[in-house]
Design a protein around this motif. Structure first.
Motif, PDB file in Angstrom:
ATOM      1  N   TYR A 213      52.040 -47.870  35.201  1.00 51.22           N
ATOM      2  CA  TYR A 213      50.738 -47.723  35.852  1.00 51.22           C
ATOM      3  C   TYR A 213      49.926 -46.601  35.216  1.00 51.22           C
ATOM      4  N   GLU A 214      50.568 -45.490  34.892  1.00 55.86           N
ATOM      5  CA  GLU A 214      49.856 -44.367  34.277  1.00 55.86           C
ATOM      6  C   GLU A 214      49.225 -44.782  32.954  1.00 55.86           C
ATOM      7  N   SER A 215      49.953 -45.544  32.143  1.00 52.12           N
ATOM      8  CA  SER A 215      49.427 -46.013  30.859  1.00 52.12           C
ATOM      9  C   SER A 215      48.274 -46.988  31.074  1.00 52.12           C
ATOM     10  N   TRP A 216      48.434 -47.889  32.039  1.00 48.49           N
ATOM     11  CA  TRP A 216      47.381 -48.864  32.326  1.00 48.49           C
ATOM     12  C   TRP A 216      46.117 -48.150  32.796  1.00 48.49           C
ATOM     13  N   LEU A 217      46.268 -47.190  33.699  1.00 45.36           N
ATOM     14  CA  LEU A 217      45.114 -46.482  34.235  1.00 45.36           C
ATOM     15  C   LEU A 217      44.396 -45.705  33.141  1.00 45.36           C
ATOM     16  N   LYS A 218      45.131 -44.995  32.301  1.00 49.37           N
ATOM     17  CA  LYS A 218      44.518 -44.241  31.211  1.00 49.37           C
ATOM     18  C   LYS A 218      43.758 -45.179  30.272  1.00 49.37           C
ATOM     19  N   GLY A 219      44.383 -46.294  29.909  1.00 45.72           N
ATOM     20  CA  GLY A 219      43.720 -47.255  29.040  1.00 45.72           C
ATOM     21  C   GLY A 219      42.485 -47.866  29.666  1.00 45.72           C
ATOM     22  N   SER A 220      42.530 -48.108  30.975  1.00 45.13           N
ATOM     23  CA  SER A 220      41.383 -48.691  31.667  1.00 45.13           C
ATOM     24  C   SER A 220      40.235 -47.702  31.783  1.00 45.13           C
ATOM     25  N   LEU A 221      40.545 -46.447  32.047  1.00 52.17           N
ATOM     26  CA  LEU A 221      39.501 -45.440  32.207  1.00 52.17           C
ATOM     27  C   LEU A 221      38.893 -45.004  30.874  1.00 52.17           C
TER      28      LEU A 221
END
Length: 56
Positions: free
Chosen positions: A23-31
């Motif tokens: 989730y942390e990787s997904w959130l960083k990539g999305s933001l």
């Protein structure tokens, strides 16, 4: 459940079930997305319209 049995790995790819740290990787990539650069590229996403990871 033993997720090791659900993992497939090659030299360049690993397919496995999601883990909490994904989730942390997904959130960083999305933001950190850039504005759209191609016809089919969504570019920046307004996260306020997302609910449970799906667009509403």
């Amino acid at each position: 459940m033993n997720n090791k049995n659900l993992t497939f790995t090659t030299d360049r790819l690993e397919i496995r079930p999601l883990v909490n740290s994904d989730y942390e990787s997904w959130l960083k990539g999305s933001l950190d997305r850039n504005p759209s650069q191609y016809r089919y590229d969504d570019g920046l996403i307004d996260m306020s319209v997302l609910k449970f990871g799906l667009r509403i």
